[in-house]
Motif scaffolding. Structure first.
Motif, short mmCIF file in Angstrom:
data_model
loop_
_atom_site.label_atom_id
_atom_site.label_comp_id
_atom_site.label_asym_id
_atom_site.label_seq_id
_atom_site.Cartn_x
_atom_site.Cartn_y
_atom_site.Cartn_z
N ASP A 171 -21.68 27.87 -3.74
CA ASP A 171 -21.21 28.44 -5.00
C ASP A 171 -20.06 29.41 -4.69
OD1 ASP A 171 -23.23 27.05 -6.27
OD2 ASP A 171 -24.58 28.78 -6.39
N ASP A 223 -17.33 32.52 -6.23
CA ASP A 223 -17.02 33.53 -7.25
C ASP A 223 -15.53 33.85 -7.16
OD1 ASP A 223 -16.87 35.58 -9.04
OD2 ASP A 223 -18.30 36.89 -8.03
N GLY A 279 -17.54 19.10 -6.74
CA GLY A 279 -18.30 20.34 -6.62
C GLY A 279 -19.66 20.17 -5.97
N HIS A 334 -22.37 22.37 -7.19
CA HIS A 334 -22.24 23.83 -7.08
C HIS A 334 -21.56 24.42 -8.31
CE1 HIS A 334 -23.77 24.22 -3.02
NE2 HIS A 334 -23.02 23.21 -2.63
N THR A 335 -21.58 25.75 -8.36
CA THR A 335 -21.04 26.50 -9.49
C THR A 335 -19.86 27.35 -9.05
OG1 THR A 335 -23.18 26.59 -10.62
CG2 THR A 335 -21.55 28.25 -11.23
N ILE A 336 -18.80 27.35 -9.86
CA ILE A 336 -17.69 28.29 -9.68
C ILE A 336 -17.72 29.28 -10.84
CG2 ILE A 336 -15.20 28.60 -9.56
CD1 ILE A 336 -14.95 25.84 -8.38
N ASN A 337 -17.86 30.55 -10.51
CA ASN A 337 -17.73 31.59 -11.52
C ASN A 337 -16.25 31.94 -11.62
OD1 ASN A 337 -18.38 33.70 -13.36
ND2 ASN A 337 -18.23 35.16 -11.68
N ASN A 348 -20.14 22.87 -11.98
CA ASN A 348 -20.53 23.75 -13.07
C ASN A 348 -19.60 24.96 -13.07
OD1 ASN A 348 -23.09 22.28 -13.72
ND2 ASN A 348 -23.59 22.92 -11.64
N ASP A 360 -28.78 20.20 -13.30
CA ASP A 360 -29.50 20.73 -12.14
C ASP A 360 -30.75 19.88 -11.90
OD1 ASP A 360 -30.92 22.15 -10.26
OD2 ASP A 360 -30.62 24.11 -11.22
#
Length: 338
Positions: free
Chosen positions: A37, A39, A62, A65-68, A96, A285
């Motif tokens: 992930d 940030d 991705g 995974h998550t990118i803020n 995400n 998820d």
């Protein structure tokens, strides 16, 4: 890794910034996969991936995974801000996005500001809050603009598959001057085709300050030789959209699992999950449960089949499923129970 192409493996914000510089510097066929992930909220002003001279033409995977984001894009013109600014013949998948995107220009979105050629966005969710004070902003949840206007436009095909938007679109200017769409803020009016499959749009917040917002695609009249295909896709009924594609479903129908169940449809790979009572909307998820339809028409979570299958791998095992209709994973196989 889920791409066979040469690629950069990204595990930090610094590496993601370096990848953007690499693409913008001329290596626009570069590909990347996330292995953690990320940030981006502390990187300062974000220079998006792809510029007018070097449009991103690779694959960004991705891997779930998550990118803020939490990004500010200091552009004031067209195609002003998103994670990716210009994408041509590119793919973004298994990603995400959270946080926010802020810009002073048009075509603000979370995934791509301008998509041209053949572009695919697959297995992507975004709950970003997108902000602009630009003119006719063409605000969007996912893609700011798809294709071109005018008789000389090149052919563009943008495909969304298994995507969801639950963020917001915010504009501080005159509502009458601004429009948008949850998936596409403006579809080009010539030779531009958009396909949306197994997806949903459920923005939160007040969209009245944007003017005419479409549930999925903002289109423009005139010489529109393209088309829009929206199949097995749903928008939240409580939002007062100016125009719509797709089918309306209430917040309760999203929360009780009905939409999640419908989104998986007859796909061979079930990607949508939802922990009922916890998740207000479907998620990508896989640690969350599948949704099944009960015999009485209600919806529920079902995770017992997998555990039974692991414990009873013997010939002749019989599972009593007559009270549960749906699609199950038994011994690793997708099984339809009618």
């Amino acid at each position: 890794l889920s791409t066979d192409l040469p690629h950069d493996v990204i595990t930090s914000a610094d590496q993601l910034v370096a990848f953007a510089k690499k693409v913008n510097g001329g290596d626009n066929y570069a590909c990347a996969v996330l292995d953690a992930d990320i940030d981006l909220s502390k990187v300062g002003d974000w220079t998006p991936i792809g510029n007018h001279e070097n449009r991103f033409q690779g694959v960004f995977d991705g891997q779930g995974h998550t990118i803020n984001l939490g990004i500010n894009v200091p552009n004031t013109g067209n195609y002003s801000g998103a994670f990716i600014r210009f994408a041509t013949n590119a793919t973004v998948k298994n990603l995400n996005l959270t946080g926010s995107v802020t810009t002073a220009g048009k075509h603000c979105a979370s995934v791509i500001s301008y998509a041209w050629g053949n572009v695919t966005v697959e297995n992507v969710t975004s709950c970003t809050d997108n902000y602009t004070n630009g003119g006719d902003a063409c605000l969007a949840g996912l893609v700011g603009m798809a294709g071109e206007n005018g008789t000389g436009a090149a052919e563009t095909n943008v495909t969304f598959r298994n995507c969801g938007f639950t963020g917001s679109m915010n504009h501080t200017g005159n509502p009458g001057d601004n429009h948008g769409g949850c998936f596409i803020g403006w579809k080009g009016n010539n030779k531009s085709t958009v396909f949306i499959y197994n997806s949903y749009a459920a923005p939160h917040g007040d969209i009245a300050n944007i003017g005419n917002v479409n549930s999925f695609i903002r289109t423009w009249g005139g010489n529109d030789n393209g088309q829009e295909t929206v199949e097995n896709s749903y928008f939240i009924a409580e939002v007062n959209f100016g125009s719509t594609f797709g089918e309306a479903k209430t917040a309760e129908q999203f929360a009780n699992g009905e939409v999640c169940y419908l989104l998986n449809g007859d796909q061979s790979n079930l990607v949508w999950h939802q922990n009922l009572g916890e998740d207000a909307f479907p998620v990508l998820d896989a640690t969350h449960n599948y949704v099944v339809k009960n015999e009485d028409g209600t919806y529920g979570n079902w995770d017992a089949i997998e555990s039974i299958a692991q414990d009873q791998k013997v010939a002749g095992t019989v599972f009593n499923l007559k009270a549960r209709k749906g699609i199950y994973i038994i011994y690793g196989r997708k099984t339809l129970v009618k």
